[in-house]
Write an enzyme that holds these catalytic residues in place. Structure first.
Site, PDB file in Angstrom:
ATOM      1  N   ASP A   1       0.846  -1.186   0.000  1.00 37.17           N
ATOM      2  CA  ASP A   1       0.000   0.000   0.000  1.00 37.17           C
ATOM      3  C   ASP A   1       0.881   1.235   0.000  1.00 37.17           C
ATOM      4  O   ASP A   1       1.752   1.377   0.857  1.00 37.17           O
ATOM      5  CB  ASP A   1      -0.901  -0.005   1.244  1.00 37.17           C
ATOM      6  CG  ASP A   1      -1.778   1.229   1.318  1.00 37.17           C
ATOM      7  OD1 ASP A   1      -2.789   1.277   0.604  1.00 37.17           O
ATOM      8  OD2 ASP A   1      -1.432   2.163   2.075  1.00 37.17           O
TER       9      ASP A   1
ATOM     10  N   GLU B   1      -1.705  -1.043  -5.939  1.00 35.30           N
ATOM     11  CA  GLU B   1      -2.919  -0.396  -6.429  1.00 35.30           C
ATOM     12  C   GLU B   1      -2.644   0.319  -7.736  1.00 35.30           C
ATOM     13  O   GLU B   1      -1.521   0.739  -7.995  1.00 35.30           O
ATOM     14  CB  GLU B   1      -3.357   0.678  -5.429  1.00 35.30           C
ATOM     15  CG  GLU B   1      -4.068   0.161  -4.231  1.00 35.30           C
ATOM     16  CD  GLU B   1      -4.195   1.286  -3.224  1.00 35.30           C
ATOM     17  OE1 GLU B   1      -5.295   1.827  -3.091  1.00 35.30           O
ATOM     18  OE2 GLU B   1      -3.182   1.616  -2.593  1.00 35.30           O
TER      19      GLU B   1
ATOM     20  N   CYS C   1     -12.507  -5.077   5.530  1.00 38.06           N
ATOM     21  CA  CYS C   1     -11.849  -5.654   6.705  1.00 38.06           C
ATOM     22  C   CYS C   1     -11.025  -6.847   6.239  1.00 38.06           C
ATOM     23  O   CYS C   1     -11.544  -7.747   5.583  1.00 38.06           O
ATOM     24  CB  CYS C   1     -12.888  -6.098   7.732  1.00 38.06           C
ATOM     25  SG  CYS C   1     -12.159  -7.076   9.077  1.00 38.06           S
TER      26      CYS C   1
ATOM     27  N   CYS D   1     -12.583 -10.291   8.201  1.00 40.83           N
ATOM     28  CA  CYS D   1     -13.890 -10.898   7.916  1.00 40.83           C
ATOM     29  C   CYS D   1     -14.456 -10.496   6.559  1.00 40.83           C
ATOM     30  O   CYS D   1     -15.458 -11.049   6.119  1.00 40.83           O
ATOM     31  CB  CYS D   1     -14.885 -10.563   9.023  1.00 40.83           C
ATOM     32  SG  CYS D   1     -15.463  -8.849   8.980  1.00 40.83           S
TER      33      CYS D   1
ATOM     34  N   CYS E   1     -13.133  -2.584  12.636  1.00 40.08           N
ATOM     35  CA  CYS E   1     -14.239  -3.313  12.008  1.00 40.08           C
ATOM     36  C   CYS E   1     -15.388  -3.443  13.006  1.00 40.08           C
ATOM     37  O   CYS E   1     -15.217  -3.932  14.124  1.00 40.08           O
ATOM     38  CB  CYS E   1     -13.785  -4.695  11.556  1.00 40.08           C
ATOM     39  SG  CYS E   1     -15.124  -5.625  10.772  1.00 40.08           S
TER      40      CYS E   1
ATOM     41  N   CYS F   1     -16.420  -7.670  13.093  1.00 38.88           N
ATOM     42  CA  CYS F   1     -15.665  -8.692  13.833  1.00 38.88           C
ATOM     43  C   CYS F   1     -14.778  -8.094  14.924  1.00 38.88           C
ATOM     44  O   CYS F   1     -14.133  -8.819  15.664  1.00 38.88           O
ATOM     45  CB  CYS F   1     -14.826  -9.538  12.881  1.00 38.88           C
ATOM     46  SG  CYS F   1     -13.382  -8.681  12.239  1.00 38.88           S
TER      47      CYS F   1
ATOM     48  N   ASP G   1      -3.199   1.345   6.745  1.00 36.12           N
ATOM     49  CA  ASP G   1      -2.408   0.990   5.559  1.00 36.12           C
ATOM     50  C   ASP G   1      -2.071  -0.502   5.538  1.00 36.12           C
ATOM     51  O   ASP G   1      -2.030  -1.135   4.490  1.00 36.12           O
ATOM     52  CB  ASP G   1      -1.103   1.801   5.521  1.00 36.12           C
ATOM     53  CG  ASP G   1      -1.377   3.300   5.470  1.00 36.12           C
ATOM     54  OD1 ASP G   1      -2.469   3.683   4.998  1.00 36.12           O
ATOM     55  OD2 ASP G   1      -0.506   4.079   5.905  1.00 36.12           O
TER      56      ASP G   1
HETATM   57 ZN   LIG Z   1     -14.037  -7.573  10.256  1.00 36.14          ZN
END
Ligand SMILES: [Zn+2]
Length: 393
Positions: A184, A268, A321, A324, A339, A342, A349
């Site tokens: 990243d 990216e 995330c 999850c 998140c 979860c 980053d």
């Molecule tokens: Zn999560």
């Protein structure tokens, strides 16, 4: 695969004088050819670099005898460059990109350069023999082995360089067990890897950025066209070069490690070309770093037989995330990803880098990097420029 190594030159005063005249002649010829191209086109002709070169040579002795003071590659190269410029222009017109008609090179503004054909120069350790001039000192020896294709002498700020293009043999390495890594690129940290490493901006770089900002302000305050403005702009250009070199060195270390350690590298798509034009300095500099990072990875991955995967611009690496898979909006100011599904709390980053590393396994919008520019063409201007060791030190 053609790679180009850009090496700092250490010319004597007389050699530098020659460089300036050679650049001036190349620029003059290019501009002459561009004007002639336009005229020929208007009158229904089908101009080409080769036909214009014939026209030029027919009147050269009478009209431009001073162009004989420098080596003939300076004028010949200008026609090749113009031919290339138009070829790219026509390609862009065809693909619907912004075409960008070839422009006249203004003295002082254009990057000064002139080319030398491969049979016209020779190398001996840290020396290059330039026709009509003799041996010129280089800061380092050529790093690549292979067939030497061409050389371009150029000036940045008050420093001179030679970029030597070499057709090198690619030797793909046996794959290692380390699979994919996500990288990243950011502003607070230069790069964050999915294996937990971060590449921070160096202190020296921050200092240089501060100095650059100060010099930029100082230059803008001077009166346009004044001697003091010219001096300030020169200072600014030198500082900029120092920063560029520092940045390239840091990036080279990182990109080399990546291609040595991993089979697949995922980054990216930053659409760098359009993003560099930004007036906010820190951001503009970051984007230049990203572009340089991508450029280095492009050719190093090819050299080492690695896969470079570029995630689609719309792949939600930041919003997802990494544990999850839940997706949520993330403000730019949120440095930590939390998140709500979860309960994962993770550096923003780092989270993005992990998501990128998973991309080759999943179904994401993967598109392979275009390597045509590196492999399919032989023009020196199109090859990756390996800018190693051009430090000012
Ligand atoms: Zn999560």
């Amino acid at each position: 695969m053609i790679l180009s190594h850009k090496i700092r030159l250490v010319p004597t005063q007389a050699q530098e004088d020659y460089f300036r005249r050679a650049c001036g002649t190349a620029r003059f010829t290019y501009n002459w050819a561009l004007a002639a191209w336009g005229e020929a086109y208007v009158t229904g002709g089908k101009p080409s670099g080769r036909s214009l070169k014939r026209t030029f040579n027919a009147v050269r002795r009478d009209q431009f005898p001073w162009t004989y003071d420098v080596h003939r590659d300076c004028t010949a190269g200008a026609f090749d460059n113009l031919q290339n410029a138009f070829q790219h222009f026509f390609r862009r017109v065809k693909t619907g990109e912004k075409p960008g008609y070839p422009k006249f090179k203004k003295k002082g503004l254009a990057k000064d350069s002139f080319g030398i054909a491969n049979d016209q120069f020779s190398l001996n350790g840290k020396k290059i023999r330039i026709p009509k001039l003799g041996w010129v000192k280089m800061r380092e020896v050529l790093r690549f082995t292979g067939k030497i294709m061409s050389a371009v002498v150029s000036r940045t700020a008050d420093k001179w360089f030679v970029a030597i293009a070499v057709d090198t043999e690619v030797t793909p390495q046996p794959p290692k067990t380390k699979g994919a890594i996500g990288v990243d690129l950011g502003i607070s940290a230069l790069a964050t890897m999915s294996d937990g490493r971060k590449v921070q901006h160096s202190r020296k770089r921050k200092k240089l950025e501060r100095q650059l900002r100060r010099l930029q302000k100082a230059a803008s305050r001077k009166q346009k066209g004044s001697a003091s403005r010219r001096k300030a702009v020169g200072k600014l250009a030198r500082k900029h070069l120092e920063l560029t070199n520092l940045r390239a060195d840091v990036l080279h270390k990182t990109t080399t490690e990546l291609v040595q350690d991993y089979e697949t590298i995922v980054i990216e798509d930053l659409n760098v070309r359009g993003m560099v034009k930004n007036h906010h300095l820190a951001r503009a500099i970051s984007r230049q770093s990203w572009a340089e990072f991508r450029r280095q990875l492009d050719y190093k991955a090819l050299m080492h037989g690695r896969d470079l995967v570029v995630a689609d611009r719309f792949y939600p690496s930041t919003k997802t995330c990494s544990r999850c898979g839940a997706v949520k909006q993330v403000a730019l100011s949120e440095r930590v990803y939390k998140c709500t599904d979860c309960g994962l709390v993770i550096d923003r980053d780092f989270n993005a880098a992990i998501n990128l590393s998973k991309l080759p396994l999943g179904k994401g919008n993967v598109k392979p990097v275009e390597t045509e520019a590196l492999t399919g063409r032989s023009s020196a201007s199109e090859t990756a420029v390996y800018e190693a060791g051009t430090g000012l030190g």
